[in-house]
Design a protein around this motif. Structure first.
Motif, PDB file in Angstrom:
ATOM      1  N   ASN A 154       0.820  -1.214   0.000  1.00  0.00           N
ATOM      2  CA  ASN A 154       0.000   0.000   0.000  1.00  0.00           C
ATOM      3  C   ASN A 154       0.846   1.253   0.000  1.00  0.00           C
ATOM      4  O   ASN A 154       0.527   2.248  -0.675  1.00  0.00           O
ATOM      5  CB  ASN A 154      -0.936  -0.003   1.215  1.00  0.00           C
ATOM      6  CG  ASN A 154      -2.027  -1.056   1.097  1.00  0.00           C
ATOM      7  OD1 ASN A 154      -2.348  -1.504   0.009  1.00  0.00           O
ATOM      8  ND2 ASN A 154      -2.603  -1.451   2.227  1.00  0.00           N
ATOM      9  N   GLN A 155       1.937   1.247   0.763  1.00  0.00           N
ATOM     10  CA  GLN A 155       2.823   2.398   0.817  1.00  0.00           C
ATOM     11  C   GLN A 155       3.555   2.602  -0.507  1.00  0.00           C
ATOM     12  O   GLN A 155       3.720   3.735  -0.969  1.00  0.00           O
ATOM     13  CB  GLN A 155       3.836   2.231   1.958  1.00  0.00           C
ATOM     14  CG  GLN A 155       3.234   2.319   3.341  1.00  0.00           C
ATOM     15  CD  GLN A 155       2.657   3.689   3.616  1.00  0.00           C
ATOM     16  OE1 GLN A 155       3.310   4.708   3.382  1.00  0.00           O
ATOM     17  NE2 GLN A 155       1.421   3.730   4.087  1.00  0.00           N
ATOM     18  N   LYS A 207       1.208   4.227  -3.025  1.00  0.00           N
ATOM     19  CA  LYS A 207       1.011   5.664  -2.797  1.00  0.00           C
ATOM     20  C   LYS A 207       2.197   6.480  -3.318  1.00  0.00           C
ATOM     21  O   LYS A 207       2.015   7.479  -4.019  1.00  0.00           O
ATOM     22  CB  LYS A 207       0.826   5.926  -1.309  1.00  0.00           C
ATOM     23  CG  LYS A 207       0.620   7.402  -0.959  1.00  0.00           C
ATOM     24  CD  LYS A 207       0.476   7.596   0.534  1.00  0.00           C
ATOM     25  CE  LYS A 207       1.805   7.393   1.253  1.00  0.00           C
ATOM     26  NZ  LYS A 207       1.707   7.717   2.700  1.00  0.00           N
ATOM     27  N   HIS A 208       3.391   6.052  -2.979  1.00  0.00           N
ATOM     28  CA  HIS A 208       4.576   6.782  -3.422  1.00  0.00           C
ATOM     29  C   HIS A 208       4.763   6.671  -4.935  1.00  0.00           C
ATOM     30  O   HIS A 208       5.237   7.614  -5.581  1.00  0.00           O
ATOM     31  CB  HIS A 208       5.819   6.261  -2.702  1.00  0.00           C
ATOM     32  CG  HIS A 208       5.910   6.695  -1.270  1.00  0.00           C
ATOM     33  ND1 HIS A 208       6.274   7.967  -0.900  1.00  0.00           N
ATOM     34  CD2 HIS A 208       5.654   6.023  -0.113  1.00  0.00           C
ATOM     35  CE1 HIS A 208       6.263   8.072   0.422  1.00  0.00           C
ATOM     36  NE2 HIS A 208       5.883   6.905   0.921  1.00  0.00           N
TER      37      HIS A 208
END
Length: 325
Positions: A218-219, A222-223
């Protein structure tokens, strides 16, 4: 004003014969075709045979690219291999490819920027070709990512595949405008503070093992959308090109939702996106040249068109490249 550009004169690709479908994975991993497709868009991936090294994959892609360029191994004076899964800790996989290809003594080394490796490698090769230090360069992205998988981790093992893609770069005269054939601009980035989002938990000087891939999906998602979009705008802005004028967007094939998210964020028509994630999965540094070769083979990508390449990988590293074929 006359300038020397690094032009792509040949594109090649190689995929191992073995295909692993989502249904195949569901036999030994707690997953399903529906679960994988919904979250990633991936339906299958290729897997290297046990006796296939990354240099073998790279070799076949290199031969294909040279044939497309009308060049021979005897003319190659620079080989750069972008890979995070080398044959050996050393020597560089590029030198092994040089030997197997039968190329003469020249320059050969590897680039390690994970999924961004091919874009980084193009930038480095440009420094040789456009400045007169290379007349025929091979830039190869080659990976056996399935060798890094923890097959009990359904969040990562379903995402990756193996393969190789390559381009031949040669010098071409231009007028210093965006109408020139060749590499036009780059935007390269890295942020080492985000290492824990995507990494391999092993290495020669730490654990003494190869390790397995770990990711906070998920991270990373996003990035990826934010960072890649910035690099795309920077590369286009540096060349003085409007994103709307790009003919084809050739992204790193990590996740179909990332491809769509980036296209939406920068205002790119999704119809201009070359997507092979469904059939190749994430092949790290090989994904852009594989998608590039796929688009050329099916007739969508044609000489003279403006192409935008982008990627993001562990490090975190990311970047974009604008070129005219």
């Amino acid at each position: 004003m006359t300038v020397i550009r690094s032009a792509v004169t040949g594109i090649g690709a190689y995929l191992p014969p073995k295909i692993v479908t989502n249904d195949d994975l569901s036999k030994f991993v707690d997953t399903s075709d529906e679960w994988i497709v919904e979250r990633t868009g991936i339906r299958q991936r290729h897997q290297a045979a046990e006796d296939q090294a990354v240099s073998d994959l790279a070799l076949e892609a290199a031969r294909s690219a040279l044939e497309a360029a009308g060049r021979t191994a005897a003319e190659v004076d620079l080989i750069i291999v972008a890979t995070t899964t080398p044959d050996l800790t050393f020597p560089a996989t590029a030198t092994i490819v040089q030997r197997k290809l039968g190329a003469p003594v020249g320059i050969a080394f590897d680039i390690q920027a994970v999924c961004s490796g091919f874009v980084y490698a193009l930038s480095v090769a440009d420094g040789f070709v456009a400045r007169g230090h290379s007349k025929c360069a091979l830039v190869i992205g080659a990976e056996a990512m399935t060798r890094l998988m923890d097959w009990s981790d359904r969040g990562t093992c379903v995402l990756f595949g193996d393969g190789a893609g390559a381009v031949v770069l040669e010098p071409r005269e231009g007028q210093g405008t965006t109408a020139d054939q060749g590499l036009l601009s780059f935007a390269l980035r890295a942020d080492g503070t985000k290492q824990d989002l995507l990494f391999v938990d092993g290495g020669p000087s730490t654990t003494g093992t190869v390790g397995k891939l770990r990711m906070l999906g998920n991270q990373v998602f996003k990035h990826a959308v934010v960072n890649i979009s910035e690099a795309i705008r920077a590369a286009a802005g540096s060349a003085g090109v409007e994103i709307a004028d790009v003919d084809w967007f050739i992204p790193h094939q990590a996740n179909q939702r990332i491809l769509q998210g980036v296209a939406h964020r920068v205002g790119l028509d999704e119809a201009k996106v070359i997507s092979t994630v469904a059939i190749h999965a994430n092949t790290s540094a090989a994904s852009i040249p594989l998608a590039f070769a796929h688009g050329v083979a099916d007739g969508r990508i044609k000489p003279g068109q403006l192409l935008l390449l982008e990627a993001m990988g562990g490090g975190l590293t990311w970047g974009a490249c604008l070129l005219r074929l």
